[in-house]
Design a protein around this motif. Structure first.
Motif, PDB file in Angstrom:
ATOM      1  N   ALA A  87      23.709  12.516  65.221  1.00 28.25           N
ATOM      2  CA  ALA A  87      24.153  11.065  65.248  1.00 28.25           C
ATOM      3  C   ALA A  87      22.765  10.504  65.786  1.00 28.25           C
ATOM      4  N   VAL A  88      22.351  10.964  66.830  1.00 27.74           N
ATOM      5  CA  VAL A  88      21.407  10.036  67.464  1.00 27.74           C
ATOM      6  C   VAL A  88      19.972  10.299  66.579  1.00 27.74           C
ATOM      7  N   GLY A  89      19.563  11.425  65.979  1.00 24.32           N
ATOM      8  CA  GLY A  89      18.651  11.657  65.233  1.00 24.32           C
ATOM      9  C   GLY A  89      18.677  10.845  63.754  1.00 24.32           C
ATOM     10  N   LEU A  90      19.778  10.525  63.221  1.00 22.68           N
ATOM     11  CA  LEU A  90      19.947   9.838  62.161  1.00 22.68           C
ATOM     12  C   LEU A  90      19.920   8.324  62.457  1.00 22.68           C
ATOM     13  N   MET A  91      20.541   7.938  63.361  1.00 28.09           N
ATOM     14  CA  MET A  91      20.448   6.587  63.856  1.00 28.09           C
ATOM     15  C   MET A  91      18.943   6.071  64.186  1.00 28.09           C
ATOM     16  N   ALA A  92      18.350   6.802  64.959  1.00 30.55           N
ATOM     17  CA  ALA A  92      17.015   6.721  65.422  1.00 30.55           C
ATOM     18  C   ALA A  92      16.072   6.483  64.032  1.00 30.55           C
ATOM     19  N   ARG A  93      16.188   7.332  63.047  1.00 31.91           N
ATOM     20  CA  ARG A  93      15.640   7.275  61.722  1.00 31.91           C
ATOM     21  C   ARG A  93      15.631   5.975  61.046  1.00 31.91           C
ATOM     22  N   ARG A  94      17.147   5.281  61.138  1.00 27.53           N
ATOM     23  CA  ARG A  94      17.404   4.039  60.559  1.00 27.53           C
ATOM     24  C   ARG A  94      17.032   2.870  61.416  1.00 27.53           C
ATOM     25  N   GLY A  95      16.290   2.991  62.553  1.00 25.24           N
ATOM     26  CA  GLY A  95      16.037   1.970  63.380  1.00 25.24           C
ATOM     27  C   GLY A  95      17.065   1.344  64.305  1.00 25.24           C
ATOM     28  N   VAL A  96      17.969   1.862  64.424  1.00 24.35           N
ATOM     29  CA  VAL A  96      19.280   1.354  65.185  1.00 24.35           C
ATOM     30  C   VAL A  96      19.160   1.011  66.332  1.00 24.35           C
ATOM     31  N   PHE A  97      18.061   1.775  67.065  1.00 20.96           N
ATOM     32  CA  PHE A  97      17.808   1.599  68.711  1.00 20.96           C
ATOM     33  C   PHE A  97      16.725   0.516  68.979  1.00 20.96           C
ATOM     34  N   ASN A  98      16.532  -0.399  67.940  1.00 22.57           N
ATOM     35  CA  ASN A  98      15.623  -1.441  68.407  1.00 22.57           C
ATOM     36  C   ASN A  98      15.866  -2.498  69.190  1.00 22.57           C
ATOM     37  N   ARG A  99      17.367  -2.739  69.467  1.00 18.42           N
ATOM     38  CA  ARG A  99      17.625  -3.791  70.261  1.00 18.42           C
ATOM     39  C   ARG A  99      18.707  -3.042  71.373  1.00 18.42           C
ATOM     40  N   LEU A 100      18.774  -3.611  72.457  1.00 15.85           N
ATOM     41  CA  LEU A 100      19.828  -3.242  73.571  1.00 15.85           C
ATOM     42  C   LEU A 100      21.169  -3.290  73.110  1.00 15.85           C
ATOM     43  N   SER A 101      21.607  -4.335  72.562  1.00 20.89           N
ATOM     44  CA  SER A 101      23.023  -4.451  71.901  1.00 20.89           C
ATOM     45  C   SER A 101      23.056  -3.246  70.916  1.00 20.89           C
ATOM     46  N   SER A 102      22.366  -3.110  70.096  1.00 18.90           N
ATOM     47  CA  SER A 102      22.428  -1.834  69.190  1.00 18.90           C
ATOM     48  C   SER A 102      22.586  -0.764  69.676  1.00 18.90           C
ATOM     49  N   ILE A 103      22.043  -0.486  70.861  1.00 20.25           N
ATOM     50  CA  ILE A 103      21.995   0.781  71.546  1.00 20.25           C
ATOM     51  C   ILE A 103      23.363   0.988  72.194  1.00 20.25           C
ATOM     52  N   ILE A 104      23.892  -0.154  72.833  1.00 16.18           N
ATOM     53  CA  ILE A 104      25.153  -0.086  73.596  1.00 16.18           C
ATOM     54  C   ILE A 104      26.119   0.193  72.344  1.00 16.18           C
ATOM     55  N   PHE A 105      26.332  -0.545  71.362  1.00 12.92           N
ATOM     56  CA  PHE A 105      27.441  -0.256  70.250  1.00 12.92           C
ATOM     57  C   PHE A 105      27.272   1.074  69.751  1.00 12.92           C
ATOM     58  N   SER A 106      26.056   1.650  69.430  1.00 15.65           N
ATOM     59  CA  SER A 106      26.027   2.907  68.846  1.00 15.65           C
ATOM     60  C   SER A 106      26.369   3.809  69.998  1.00 15.65           C
ATOM     61  N   GLY A 107      26.280   3.651  71.064  1.00 21.27           N
ATOM     62  CA  GLY A 107      26.810   4.879  72.238  1.00 21.27           C
ATOM     63  C   GLY A 107      28.047   4.714  72.044  1.00 21.27           C
ATOM     64  N   LEU A 108      28.824   3.531  71.905  1.00 21.63           N
ATOM     65  CA  LEU A 108      29.944   3.524  72.102  1.00 21.63           C
ATOM     66  C   LEU A 108      30.772   4.450  70.803  1.00 21.63           C
ATOM     67  N   GLY A 109      30.154   3.943  69.554  1.00 24.42           N
ATOM     68  CA  GLY A 109      30.613   5.054  68.538  1.00 24.42           C
ATOM     69  C   GLY A 109      30.406   6.258  68.526  1.00 24.42           C
ATOM     70  N   MET A 110      29.391   6.617  69.127  1.00 25.31           N
ATOM     71  CA  MET A 110      29.136   8.262  69.377  1.00 25.31           C
ATOM     72  C   MET A 110      30.160   8.643  70.358  1.00 25.31           C
TER      73      MET A 110
END
Length: 296
Positions: free
Chosen positions: A162-185
């Motif tokens: 999950a982390v590898g795929l989201m990093a390739r899609r540029g999900v971790f470019n903002r702090l809010s996106s990091i928090i929401f992706s962490g919630l999903g995972m």
């Protein structure tokens, strides 16, 4: 118009077929590795598994460990030739980070584990497959003696992918996106952990934040429900902080170190981690002016 040589088309087709063959066997190895990991988890569902403490005191737990080891080796092999050889060693360092941080928090009553920080860092740097390899390596090394950790192998695989795929899609470019992706995972890994607790350990894990579990049990008067809620709460909180820590570590890593793991295949990915600067870029010299060509 210049025509294409008749010999050029067969040559191009041969290269395409060769590339497809080279990719196919890598996909096959990844699929087989995931299948072996699932087979190992199904073995933990057997009633005898929950009664074993030391891994190699039972043929069942030893077989689970061997299956996970083979799966990890297949994941490493699938990436050979795609990434620099030094990056193939990163899952071992990531697993060491997981085991170190996990051992520091395992006896505390804080509902956080931090045993996937290394997995997240490697998944961002090296991709989802080596991220899964890091999760499996952590399980294999941690399960050399204690059989308890082996049942949670699917959780480590899920986090790495999950982390590898989201990093390739540029999900971790903002702090809010990091928090929401962490919630999903956290929700995903929490559900998987609950299944492990219910089916592998009959709802009675040997390790847990006792205070949080007792708190839920005091409210709902149901031990199994308390364990399920504790697992979901701990995983959600843990994965938010895990992804956040991994991204902050890579974002503020000194350039002298970042240059060693920032290479051609992951440079664009790492730039998207909170808009991190390129460590290979030439530094700007203050006061330097661009020379203009002389004009007549």
């Amino acid at each position: 118009m210049v025509g294409v040589s008749p010999q050029a088309k067969p040559c191009e087709e041969w290269k395409t077929m060769a590339l497809n063959r080279d990719t196919t066997w890598r996909y096959v190895l990844v699929v087989v590795a995931v299948a072996l990991s699932l087979a190992a988890w199904f073995c933990t569902v057997l009633g005898v598994y929950s009664t074993v403490t030391v891994t190699f005191e039972s043929y069942l737990t030893a077989s689970v460990w061997v299956l996970l080891l083979v799966a990890a080796v297949l994941l490493y092999t699938s990436q050979y030739g795609l990434v620099p050889n030094c990056i193939l060693l990163y899952p071992i360092f990531g697993a060491s980070i997981n085991l170190l941080l996990g051992s520091l928090t395992v006896r505390s009553q804080v509902p956080l584990f931090f045993d996937a920080v290394g997995t997240s860092i490697v998944a961002i740097i090296a991709g989802p497959v080596l991220g899964m390899a890091t999760g499996l390596t952590t399980t294999v090394l941690g399960g050399v003696y204690f059989a308890y950790d082996l049942a949670f192998a699917p959780v480590g695989i899920f986090i790495g992918a999950a982390v590898g795929l989201m990093a390739r899609r540029g999900v971790f470019n903002r702090l809010s996106s990091i928090i929401f992706s962490g919630l999903g995972m956290g929700i995903g890994s929490g559900v998987m952990s609950v299944y492990v607790l219910i089916f592998s350990f009959s709802g009675r894990p040997r390790q847990e934040p006792q205070n949080l579990t007792k708190f839920y049990e005091l409210i709902f008067q149901d031990e199994r429900l308390a364990i399920i809620l504790q697992g979901l709460t701990s995983d959600i909180l843990d994965k938010v902080f895990t992804v956040l820590i991994a991204c902050l570590v890579l974002r503020f890593m000194p350039k002298a170190i970042a240059r060693h793991y920032t290479v051609t295949f992951n440079r664009e990915v790492l730039k998207k981690i909170l808009h991190a600067p390129d460590p290979h870029a030439a530094p700007d010299v203050p006061g330097q002016q661009t020379k203009q060509p002389a004009t007549a």
